[in-house]
Design a protein around this motif. Structure first.
Motif, PDB file in Angstrom:
ATOM      1  N   SER B 241     -52.190  49.524 -15.997  1.00 54.54           N
ATOM      2  CA  SER B 241     -53.390  49.659 -16.006  1.00 54.54           C
ATOM      3  C   SER B 241     -53.991  50.522 -15.555  1.00 54.54           C
ATOM      4  O   SER B 241     -55.350  51.177 -15.384  1.00 54.54           O
ATOM      5  CB  SER B 241     -53.704  48.939 -14.550  1.00 54.54           C
ATOM      6  OG  SER B 241     -53.624  47.369 -14.045  1.00 54.54           O
ATOM      7  N   ASN B 242     -53.586  52.051 -16.182  1.00 48.02           N
ATOM      8  CA  ASN B 242     -53.791  52.863 -16.047  1.00 48.02           C
ATOM      9  C   ASN B 242     -53.790  53.907 -17.625  1.00 48.02           C
ATOM     10  O   ASN B 242     -52.579  53.701 -18.002  1.00 48.02           O
ATOM     11  CB  ASN B 242     -53.345  54.265 -15.231  1.00 48.02           C
ATOM     12  CG  ASN B 242     -53.519  53.581 -13.794  1.00 48.02           C
ATOM     13  OD1 ASN B 242     -54.902  54.210 -13.515  1.00 48.02           O
ATOM     14  ND2 ASN B 242     -53.052  52.927 -12.904  1.00 48.02           N
ATOM     15  N   TYR B 243     -55.050  54.430 -17.791  1.00 44.49           N
ATOM     16  CA  TYR B 243     -55.503  54.960 -19.123  1.00 44.49           C
ATOM     17  C   TYR B 243     -55.651  56.673 -19.344  1.00 44.49           C
ATOM     18  O   TYR B 243     -56.223  57.036 -17.734  1.00 44.49           O
ATOM     19  CB  TYR B 243     -56.322  54.691 -19.834  1.00 44.49           C
ATOM     20  CG  TYR B 243     -56.058  52.638 -20.127  1.00 44.49           C
ATOM     21  CD1 TYR B 243     -55.816  52.441 -21.795  1.00 44.49           C
ATOM     22  CD2 TYR B 243     -56.706  52.186 -19.026  1.00 44.49           C
ATOM     23  CE1 TYR B 243     -54.999  51.451 -21.571  1.00 44.49           C
ATOM     24  CE2 TYR B 243     -55.969  50.979 -19.414  1.00 44.49           C
ATOM     25  CZ  TYR B 243     -55.309  50.113 -20.050  1.00 44.49           C
ATOM     26  OH  TYR B 243     -55.027  48.555 -20.966  1.00 44.49           O
ATOM     27  N   ALA B 244     -55.267  57.599 -19.537  1.00 41.62           N
ATOM     28  CA  ALA B 244     -55.338  58.999 -19.717  1.00 41.62           C
ATOM     29  C   ALA B 244     -55.744  59.377 -20.916  1.00 41.62           C
ATOM     30  O   ALA B 244     -54.915  59.419 -21.746  1.00 41.62           O
ATOM     31  CB  ALA B 244     -54.146  59.581 -18.255  1.00 41.62           C
ATOM     32  N   ARG B 245     -56.488  60.326 -20.737  1.00 42.20           N
ATOM     33  CA  ARG B 245     -56.141  61.660 -21.934  1.00 42.20           C
ATOM     34  C   ARG B 245     -54.581  62.178 -21.869  1.00 42.20           C
ATOM     35  O   ARG B 245     -54.250  62.192 -20.547  1.00 42.20           O
ATOM     36  CB  ARG B 245     -57.271  62.796 -21.776  1.00 42.20           C
ATOM     37  CG  ARG B 245     -58.827  62.086 -22.236  1.00 42.20           C
ATOM     38  CD  ARG B 245     -59.225  62.926 -23.177  1.00 42.20           C
ATOM     39  NE  ARG B 245     -60.541  61.877 -23.171  1.00 42.20           N
ATOM     40  CZ  ARG B 245     -61.991  62.671 -23.603  1.00 42.20           C
ATOM     41  NH1 ARG B 245     -61.688  63.813 -23.258  1.00 42.20           N
ATOM     42  NH2 ARG B 245     -62.095  62.200 -23.984  1.00 42.20           N
ATOM     43  N   PRO B 246     -54.071  62.673 -23.415  1.00 42.90           N
ATOM     44  CA  PRO B 246     -52.748  63.429 -23.201  1.00 42.90           C
ATOM     45  C   PRO B 246     -52.718  64.734 -22.005  1.00 42.90           C
ATOM     46  O   PRO B 246     -53.887  65.153 -21.881  1.00 42.90           O
ATOM     47  CB  PRO B 246     -52.871  63.849 -24.453  1.00 42.90           C
ATOM     48  CG  PRO B 246     -53.113  63.268 -25.088  1.00 42.90           C
ATOM     49  CD  PRO B 246     -54.148  62.603 -24.439  1.00 42.90           C
ATOM     50  N   GLY B 247     -51.418  64.632 -21.642  1.00 41.54           N
ATOM     51  CA  GLY B 247     -51.445  65.310 -20.331  1.00 41.54           C
ATOM     52  C   GLY B 247     -51.993  64.970 -18.462  1.00 41.54           C
ATOM     53  O   GLY B 247     -52.335  66.162 -17.229  1.00 41.54           O
ATOM     54  N   TYR B 248     -53.332  64.295 -18.608  1.00 40.46           N
ATOM     55  CA  TYR B 248     -54.176  63.813 -17.487  1.00 40.46           C
ATOM     56  C   TYR B 248     -52.976  62.424 -16.915  1.00 40.46           C
ATOM     57  O   TYR B 248     -54.154  62.155 -15.777  1.00 40.46           O
ATOM     58  CB  TYR B 248     -55.512  64.033 -17.702  1.00 40.46           C
ATOM     59  CG  TYR B 248     -56.183  65.500 -17.683  1.00 40.46           C
ATOM     60  CD1 TYR B 248     -56.471  65.877 -17.077  1.00 40.46           C
ATOM     61  CD2 TYR B 248     -56.256  65.817 -19.610  1.00 40.46           C
ATOM     62  CE1 TYR B 248     -56.812  67.123 -17.251  1.00 40.46           C
ATOM     63  CE2 TYR B 248     -57.179  67.236 -19.607  1.00 40.46           C
ATOM     64  CZ  TYR B 248     -57.252  67.748 -18.566  1.00 40.46           C
ATOM     65  OH  TYR B 248     -57.393  69.020 -18.958  1.00 40.46           O
ATOM     66  N   GLU B 249     -51.852  62.157 -16.996  1.00 40.17           N
ATOM     67  CA  GLU B 249     -52.042  61.117 -16.091  1.00 40.17           C
ATOM     68  C   GLU B 249     -51.174  61.236 -15.038  1.00 40.17           C
ATOM     69  O   GLU B 249     -51.165  62.359 -14.526  1.00 40.17           O
ATOM     70  CB  GLU B 249     -50.641  60.823 -16.290  1.00 40.17           C
ATOM     71  CG  GLU B 249     -50.520  60.457 -18.218  1.00 40.17           C
ATOM     72  CD  GLU B 249     -50.550  61.750 -19.635  1.00 40.17           C
ATOM     73  OE1 GLU B 249     -49.861  61.978 -18.533  1.00 40.17           O
ATOM     74  OE2 GLU B 249     -49.932  60.892 -20.420  1.00 40.17           O
ATOM     75  N   CYS B 250     -52.002  60.076 -13.914  1.00 41.47           N
ATOM     76  CA  CYS B 250     -51.993  60.671 -12.717  1.00 41.47           C
ATOM     77  C   CYS B 250     -51.322  60.788 -11.907  1.00 41.47           C
ATOM     78  O   CYS B 250     -49.695  59.608 -11.878  1.00 41.47           O
ATOM     79  CB  CYS B 250     -53.213  59.353 -11.723  1.00 41.47           C
ATOM     80  SG  CYS B 250     -52.882  59.555 -10.140  1.00 41.47           S
ATOM     81  N   ARG B 251     -50.701  62.335 -11.397  1.00 39.69           N
ATOM     82  CA  ARG B 251     -49.183  62.390 -10.895  1.00 39.69           C
ATOM     83  C   ARG B 251     -48.500  61.600  -9.479  1.00 39.69           C
ATOM     84  O   ARG B 251     -47.447  60.922  -9.383  1.00 39.69           O
ATOM     85  CB  ARG B 251     -48.735  63.227 -10.694  1.00 39.69           C
ATOM     86  CG  ARG B 251     -48.858  64.502 -12.238  1.00 39.69           C
ATOM     87  CD  ARG B 251     -48.685  66.106 -11.501  1.00 39.69           C
ATOM     88  NE  ARG B 251     -49.257  67.015 -12.419  1.00 39.69           N
ATOM     89  CZ  ARG B 251     -49.444  68.457 -11.949  1.00 39.69           C
ATOM     90  NH1 ARG B 251     -49.622  68.094 -10.626  1.00 39.69           N
ATOM     91  NH2 ARG B 251     -50.357  68.737 -12.584  1.00 39.69           N
TER      92      ARG B 251
END
Lengths: 604, 415
Positions: B241-251
């Motif tokens: 359920s989570n989407y991010a710009r490359p490098g901004y994944e929620c750690r």
């Protein structure tokens, strides 16, 4: 115990409509006569089984001997025989009555005469018993003893003017009941010197002593060492012990002679040898002929029972064998279902009997069962002249080989207050009942007589009756032979595959409706799976109803809150657990309870 | 020293949303004050534990954490820093709702070290927001977002929710596009679950008022559209359920699925430390002792006030699989083996084969390098098997079809 004066013995039972207080009165009598102190009394002493106490019904006949010191100064020996309280066990009831000389009829002071009151009284009168009415529950605010006395006199034709007005619950007037037993119930007859003739009214299996036979000595005497013969089954044995019934215990004695009620052990291994109703005689000096009324009871209702876990098949067999030791009317034979694997086709006296056995298997033997829909025995007349007694729908021959079929029917008496007559008539109509007549027993109550197919009443007729009459209707029935009927086998196909364990025989006129409801019900019971599953009802190759279980869809995509994994895991565990309770049929998983769902078609 | 994630629960909100079953409630100033004090006390009680860890992420969730004064938030973070070694580049997130922050507050958050905001929009349709019982409008959200950008927040998540009352496939698309056009770094898109004990449960359970909710086909379509639409804006789905710009994944989020150790502080917060899981007392009040009694202190230090579940090796393997499968990249076979000393195929080979056969799972080879985010940050134990760049690792992951029935697939991994 030789030398007991026959004149001082009273053998009697208590008969009543369900809930009118039979067992409570039995308890009070036992307590009053000092057999047990009230501290020792567990409520309803005679209902031994946990199940009996729980359901408030008597399943097995029981007997107890008590000593009563009457007002005339004499001591009397009372043998109180408690009879089963359900129509499934009608034959057992009739044999218990045959062991008695009289009966106490308990009638609820508020509810008055009910269907089973009538049925039981007629049964008692058929056995030449003297019936003494007792009006119970006079402590209830709604009690109307005068009205009920009148009703007993008018409807049953029994003199009830001096019937004791009692409350078995609070103990009021119990002594008067005992006094009337002495005065009104005749002493037994029979010649202690004659050839032995004893009626078996029950038996139970004890792992140490073998079968314990409950009997009433009609003629002659029996003691340790007497060689005995069961006249119907032909079983022979030598008596090991005779005795009478204490409260919850067996008390050995020297001899049982004519007029007495007691037990016999003779190292018999199986209750099948000691059928209820059979006559015991002396093998060396047999009596001329057996006592009348013996018949072999045959199961009326059949269903398949399968262990939920296939590996438990031997356990189920052992458990059934053990139960059968004590219950000659339980029958079973191995059968195999494509859907359910190895199991047994079991025969029962009725649906209550079925439920009891099922519950005992689950509770006492810790078995998880899958039970298929119960059915009756159909007679299939084939075109080649052969007649099949069909207990498993899967064995129905091809329609082209069938000339015609017959189904068992019952004569039913339904007692109901006048406002619900319409509703009950509708119900009987829906269940293919044939109206046979109606009599008003008083201004506001009537007895309806119907002839009904047995397969229409075995599932939920009683529940439907209660709900449509707000609990006011009472019901009794007896078997009334077979009748030709337009019957078809309804098959259920899940994902295009026939599921044998879901097939059932149904009247052609209701097949469509049943098929439709069955599909709807199964749609609710079968959880979604990875693909769409059609559920179809078919007669032969003709599909008559269809539902679809849609493919599994939405899975929880919810937020996993602050790393709370336990919740997620519980959800998955539940899912996994659910999978375990399924039966794989083809590539569809069917929950076990779906196999019983045919039973609940009337529930909204 | 091992990496640790901190979760701080702030169980307060202005008004509880009608679908919410999280631990949160309206509160008084005094209650909040004493809650913060107790949080700090609790943080200090981990003095000893903290020596084994370096903190790689902090997440303040709620409730509505932004209800707290900026000063209170700073107090909490100061306490954390005084006890724990917080990495210089640690991801520090605060959850907030539109209308609960001012420019000043945002500035102070930033000064306190917060570098990521998670703002709850849920829907860009004011009618839908009202039905959810949200306290804000879409316009208020725009205002909050704009302020946050102006105050220099370079990493912002927008929370969205699908399958909510009165939503249509079209309106969900509008919501997605509205959010994506603001160019946040991260978008969470969960679907509404009607939970027991909420006003929504009263209204919608057992098929009541079903006409107000999107039907399941629409719901499924919404999920499928989400990926398509957001990909068009350059977002990548890295978790169910989570989407991010490359490098901004929620750690922080990824940490949960990767079984990174985490410590939850605050009412009802969950922790995973050294393969022990526990959840703090859910009673907000019990956090509010002015001074715990001696007996209470003893109980706490002995860890008795809460039930601690120690995970067996089997449970660890189960978690590794069913949690890990939420990640689109899937679960790594080599990491499984290095963690549990048994190969994934030995334990789960049959299940994986069956699920692969049904098209629900797939096996893919990826260069170890692809794990760069994880490796570079040192969050994960080194694989120790192959260091060379051209070596590959095999991953098992859900297919699109598998995602549709993810629970069903995941439950197969319970042993």
């Amino acid at each position: 115990m030789a030398g007991i004066d026959q004149n001082k013995i009273r053998n009697f039972c208590i008969i009543a409509h369900i809930d009118h207080g039979k067992s409570t009165l039995a308890d009070r009598i036992i307590e009053m006569t000092g057999l047990l102190t009230s501290r020792e009394m567990q409520s309803q002493v005679l209902d031994n089984m946990e199940l009996e106490r729980e359901r408030g019904i008597t399943i097995k006949a029981q007997a107890v001997r008590i000593v009563y010191k009457a007002k005339d100064g004499e001591e009397y020996i009372f043998n109180l025989i408690d009879t089963p309280g359900h129509v499934d066990f009608n034959y057992e009831v009739s044999r218990s009555l045959a062991a008695c000389d009289g009966a106490i009829l308990v009638v609820d002071a508020a509810q008055g005469v009910e269907a089973q009151t009538l049925a039981n009284v007629y049964l008692a009168l058929d056995h030449d018993l003297d019936v003494m009415p007792v009006i119970n529950k006079i402590d209830l605010p709604s009690a109307e003893p005068e009205r009920v006395i009148e009703e007993i006199e008018d409807v049953i034709g029994l003199e009830a003017g001096d019937a004791p007005l009692i409350s078995a619950k609070t103990g009021v007037n119990i002594e008067e009941v005992l006094e009337q037993v002495v005065r009104k119930i005749p002493a037994p007859g029979g010649d202690p010197g004659g050839p032995l003739q004893a009626l078996i009214f029950d038996s139970l299996y004890d792992s140490y002593r073998g079968v314990i036979v409950f009997c009433r000595i009609k003629e002659g005497a029996v003691r340790k060492g007497t060689p005995i013969l069961m006249m119907a089954t032909g079983a022979k044995a030598e008596v090991v012990e005779v005795g009478y019934f204490g409260a919850g215990q067996f008390i050995p004695c020297e001899e049982l002679s004519a007029g007495m009620v007691g037990y016999i052990t003779a190292s018999l291994k199986n209750v099948k040898d000691t059928r209820v109703g059979d006559t015991i005689t002396n093998a060396e000096k047999p009596c001329g002929k057996p006592l009348p009324g013996y018949k072999k009871v045959n199961p009326m209702v059949y269903c398949g029972m399968y262990p939920a876990d296939g590996a438990k098949y031997p356990d189920l067999r052992d458990a059934l064998e053990k139960l059968q030791l004590n219950d000659a009317s339980l029958q079973f034979e191995p059968e195999t279902s494509i859907a359910l694997g190895f199991g047994f086709r079991c025969g029962f006296l009725g649906l209550l009997h079925l439920e009891i056995i099922q519950e005992r298997l689950e509770r006492e033997y810790n078995l998880d069962l899958v039970t298929t829909a119960p059915g009756v025995i159909y007679k299939v007349y084939k075109t080649n002249g052969e007649v099949i007694e069909l207990t498993n729908p899967s064995n129905l021959p091809d329609p082209s080989e069938i000339d015609y079929m017959e189904e068992p029917v019952v004569k039913a008496e339904i007692m109901v207050t006048s406002e619900y007559i319409g509703a009950i008539m509708d119900l009987c109509q829906e269940r293919r009942g044939v109206y046979e007549g109606m009599e008003y027993i008083e201004e506001t109550r009537a007895v309806l007589r119907y002839r009904l197919p047995l397969n229409e009443i075995i599932y939920d007729f009683f529940d439907a009756l209660k709900s449509r009459s707000r609990g006011y209707a009472s019901f009794d029935y007896e078997m009334d032979g077979y009748e030709q009927s337009e019957l078809v086998k309804l098959d259920i196909l899940i994902n295009k595959e026939e599921v044998d364990a879901l097939s059932f025989i149904v009247h052609a006129g209701t097949a469509y409706e049943r098929g439709r409801r069955m599909c709807e019900r199964l749609k609710e019971e079968i959880p979604r799976q990875l693909f769409e599953i059609p559920i179809q009802a078919a007669i032969g190759s003709k599909i008559i109803a269809r539902e679809t279980v849609k493919a599994m869809r939405k899975d929880v995509l919810a937020k996993c809150y602050g790393g709370d994994i336990t919740r997620k895991k519980k959800l998955l565990e539940k899912q996994k657990e659910g999978k375990k309770r399924m039966r794989q049929v083809g590539n569809v998983e069917i929950p076990q309870k779906a196999f019983m769902s045919v039973l609940k078609l009337d529930e909204k | 020293m091992r990496p640790l994630e901190l979760y701080i629960h702030i169980p307060f909100c202005i008004k509880k949303c009608r679908y919410c079953d999280f631990l949160s409630a309206p509160s008084t100033e005094k209650e909040r004050e004493s809650y913060v004090e107790n949080l700090c006390r609790k943080i200090h009680s981990y003095e000893k534990l903290s020596k084994n860890y370096f903190v790689v992420s902090i997440f303040a969730g709620g409730g509505t954490p932004s209800i707290l004064e900026a000063g209170q938030m700073k107090t909490i973070f100061d306490a954390v820093r005084s006890v724990f070694q917080v990495e210089a580049d640690a991801e520090i997130t605060i959850e907030m709702n539109p209308g609960t922050v001012t420019r000043k507050k945002l500035k102070e958050y930033k000064d306190a070290g917060v570098n990521r905001l998670s703002i709850g929009l849920q829907s860009a349709d004011n009618k839908e927001l009202a039905a959810l019982g949200r306290i804000h409008t879409c316009e208020e959200f725009f205002e909050t977002f704009r302020m946050a950008r102006e105050e220099g927040f370079q990493n912002i998540n927008i929370d969205l929710m699908s399958a909510i009352p009165f939503q249509s496939v079209k309106s969900w698309e509008r919501t997605l596009r509205t959010a994506a056009e603001l160019e946040p770094e991260h978008i969470s898109a969960y679907s509404l679950i009607i939970e027991e004990g909420t006003p929504f449960y009263e209204r919608y359970s057992e098929g009541r008022h079903a006409e107000e909710l999107p039907d399941e086909d629409e719901e499924r379509l919404m999920y499928q559209n989400t990926k398509k639409i957001l990909e068009g804006y350059g977002y990548r789905r890295y978790e169910i359920s989570n989407y991010a710009r490359p490098g901004y994944e929620c750690r922080h989020n990824l940490g949960y699925w990767s079984r990174t150790e985490y410590l939850g502080i605050g009412a009802g917060a969950a922790s995973l430390i050294e393969n022990q899981r526990w959840t703090e007392d859910r009673h907000i009040q019990s956090m509010q002792f002015d001074e715990p009694s001696e007996a209470e202190k003893k109980r706490r230090t002995k860890g008795e006030e809460i039930k601690i579940q120690t995970l067996s090796l089997q449970e660890q393997m189960e978690e590794y699989m069913f949690l890990g499968l939420r990640k689109m990249k899937g679960v790594s076979k080599s990491r499984f083996e290095s963690e549990f000393g048994r190969s994934m195929d030995e334990v789960y080979g049959a299940v994986i084969e069956e699920m692969t056969g049904r098209g629900l799972l797939e096996k893919v080879k990826e260069p170890l390098q692809a794990d760069s985010l994880e490796k570079e940050k040192g969050y994960y134990k080194p694989d120790g098997l192959c260091e060379s760049e051209d070596e590959t690792d095999e991953y098992v992951r859900l297919t699109e079809k598998g995602i549709d029935v993810s629970n069903w697939v995941m439950s197969e991994f319970l042993l």
